[in-house]
Design an enzyme around this catalytic site. Structure first.
Site, PDB file in Angstrom:
ATOM      1  N   ARG A 235      41.274  38.032  40.857  1.00  0.00           N
ATOM      2  CA  ARG A 235      41.830  39.373  40.881  1.00  0.00           C
ATOM      3  C   ARG A 235      43.099  39.368  40.028  1.00  0.00           C
ATOM      4  O   ARG A 235      43.882  38.405  40.075  1.00  0.00           O
ATOM      5  CB  ARG A 235      42.171  39.823  42.304  1.00  0.00           C
ATOM      6  CG  ARG A 235      40.951  40.190  43.136  1.00  0.00           C
ATOM      7  CD  ARG A 235      40.222  41.427  42.600  1.00  0.00           C
ATOM      8  NE  ARG A 235      39.030  41.790  43.354  1.00  0.00           N
ATOM      9  CZ  ARG A 235      37.780  41.439  43.023  1.00  0.00           C
ATOM     10  NH1 ARG A 235      37.535  40.687  41.970  1.00  0.00           N
ATOM     11  NH2 ARG A 235      36.761  41.855  43.756  1.00  0.00           N
ATOM     12  N   GLU A 264      43.676  47.764  36.624  1.00  0.00           N
ATOM     13  CA  GLU A 264      42.370  47.789  35.987  1.00  0.00           C
ATOM     14  C   GLU A 264      41.810  49.201  36.005  1.00  0.00           C
ATOM     15  O   GLU A 264      41.874  49.876  37.026  1.00  0.00           O
ATOM     16  CB  GLU A 264      41.435  46.883  36.795  1.00  0.00           C
ATOM     17  CG  GLU A 264      40.661  45.944  35.941  1.00  0.00           C
ATOM     18  CD  GLU A 264      39.964  44.883  36.773  1.00  0.00           C
ATOM     19  OE1 GLU A 264      38.914  45.184  37.343  1.00  0.00           O
ATOM     20  OE2 GLU A 264      40.483  43.744  36.850  1.00  0.00           O
ATOM     21  N   HIS A 287      36.123  42.503  33.294  1.00  0.00           N
ATOM     22  CA  HIS A 287      35.750  42.275  34.693  1.00  0.00           C
ATOM     23  C   HIS A 287      34.216  42.251  34.803  1.00  0.00           C
ATOM     24  O   HIS A 287      33.606  43.065  35.517  1.00  0.00           O
ATOM     25  CB  HIS A 287      36.358  43.329  35.631  1.00  0.00           C
ATOM     26  CG  HIS A 287      36.319  42.904  37.083  1.00  0.00           C
ATOM     27  ND1 HIS A 287      37.223  43.329  38.018  1.00  0.00           N
ATOM     28  CD2 HIS A 287      35.469  42.082  37.759  1.00  0.00           C
ATOM     29  CE1 HIS A 287      36.928  42.807  39.198  1.00  0.00           C
ATOM     30  NE2 HIS A 287      35.868  42.030  39.064  1.00  0.00           N
TER      31      HIS A 287
HETATM   32  C1  MLT Z   1      33.335  40.689  43.271  1.00  0.00           C
HETATM   33  O1  MLT Z   1      34.277  40.968  43.998  1.00  0.00           O
HETATM   34  O2  MLT Z   1      32.378  40.017  43.663  1.00  0.00           O
HETATM   35  C2  MLT Z   1      33.288  41.255  41.862  1.00  0.00           C
HETATM   36  O3  MLT Z   1      34.475  41.871  41.556  1.00  0.00           O
HETATM   37  C3  MLT Z   1      32.118  42.163  41.811  1.00  0.00           C
HETATM   38  C4  MLT Z   1      31.902  43.000  40.574  1.00  0.00           C
HETATM   39  O4  MLT Z   1      32.620  42.986  39.602  1.00  0.00           O
HETATM   40  O5  MLT Z   1      30.940  43.752  40.618  1.00  0.00           O
END
Ligand code: MLT
Length: 321
Positions: A235, A264, A287
């Site tokens: 994160r 973000e 991301h």
């Molecule tokens: C997660 O928390 O697993 C990822 O941020 C998921 C995503 O980006 O879809």
């Protein structure tokens, strides 16, 4: 049961939810006020989101809502504490996309070591620059280098397995001990200070919370090797981005590979002018850690499993609040 999916979601998942007898509405462009309106008007009992933020205004507007499902592992984009006060459960899908995130983190390590992005950008401009990119002082190779993994959960363990195949030395820090992985992979548990000081690549795999916010800042960069690179696919808030830019400018570390950012944009936003991404020593992605076909199919199946348990037995699997 009315389900609102306010994000991108695998078609196979929508199909299975429909087969369960659910009325599914999907709109990947919902956010903020439009999401507030949609939860109110749809009478959704279950809300499924991936990147879309679910704040208190959304939860307050949702009179029928019983369950919010995060189609991923992290749930920091959902006001899960406020949800609790409204008796709305929040569930996540842990472990479903962990290999995908490990693969991306490892890819960023390789990319930084051989400056793959800069190579490609020059070639796209029609520039042949073998002289620059063949400097061995800038491409140190991965074999025999040390990777320090902060957080040895499923993603961290996935990196450790890949790094072992590349004959790297492995260190980790975690609040939990992993004796089985230590035996299997030869990975050694050390203090955070040792990990920062001895690693050539430091890769972060911790959740975002009050303990981990800015856990990598000026003091931590000061402990790292000038040749070290930091990888963050967890994160954005775990790394103090201003301090990162300064550490790169001052030569305290050599590079950074980032998939996540302190601020973000939402999935449907187009602009992103974060100064950290203008930095020539930063390689970034959007991301996309979890964004492989394999991972998204597994996440969709888990969402269906959660909905089925809720619909048929009133259970909330993977409840986080
Ligand atoms: C997660 O928390 O697993 C990822 O941020 C998921 C995503 O980006 O879809």
């Amino acid at each position: 049961m009315n389900i609102l999916i306010a994000d991108k979601f695998e078609a196979s998942g929508v199909e299975q939810l429909t087969k369960l007898g659910c009325a599914v509405t999907q709109d990947a462009d919902l956010s903020g006020d439009s999401l507030v309106r949609a939860v109110k008007e749809s009478g959704a009992e279950v809300l499924v989101v991936r990147s879309t933020k679910v704040d208190s205004a959304v939860l307050d507007a949702a009179t029928q809502l019983k369950l919010v499902i995060r189609a991923g592992a992290g749930y920091n984009t959902i006001d899960f504490k406020h949800a609790r006060t409204k008796s709305i459960s929040v569930a996540n899908c842990p472990g479903m996309n962990s290999i995908a995130v490990s693969e991306l983190a490892f890819g960023l390590m390789l990319a930084l070591d051989r400056r793959l992005v800069d190579n490609t950008l020059d070639l796209r401009k029609g520039v042949w620059n073998k002289k620059e990119y063949s400097k061995v002082t800038r491409a140190r190779g991965l074999k025999g280098r040390t990777v320090g993994i902060v957080g040895l959960g499923q993603i961290g363990a996935g990196i450790a397995r890949r790094a072992k195949a590349f004959e790297m030395d492995l260190l980790y820090f975690d609040v939990v001990d992993y004796p089985d992985l230590e035996r299997e992979l030869g990975i050694k548990k050390v203090t955070l200070e040792t990990l920062y000081a001895e690693s050539d690549f430091i890769t972060l795999h911790v959740p975002m919370n009050d303990h981990t916010k800015h856990m990598i800042s000026t003091g931590q960069f000061g402990m790292m090797k000038p040749s070290a690179c930091i990888i963050n696919c967890s994160r954005g808030g775990v790394v103090d981005q201003q301090a990162l830019v300064k550490a790169l400018d001052d030569g305290q570390i050599a590079g950074a590979g980032l998939d996540v950012y302190e601020i973000e944009p939402g999935a449907s936003d187009k602009d992103f002018a974060d100064p950290v991404m203008q930095h020539p020593k930063v390689y970034g992605t959007h991301h996309i850690g979890a964004s492989t076909e394999q991972a998204q199919l597994a996440v969709a199946e888990e969402v269906v499993r959660i909905v089925e348990a809720h619909k048929t037995r009133g259970e909330v699997l993977n409840c986080v609040n």
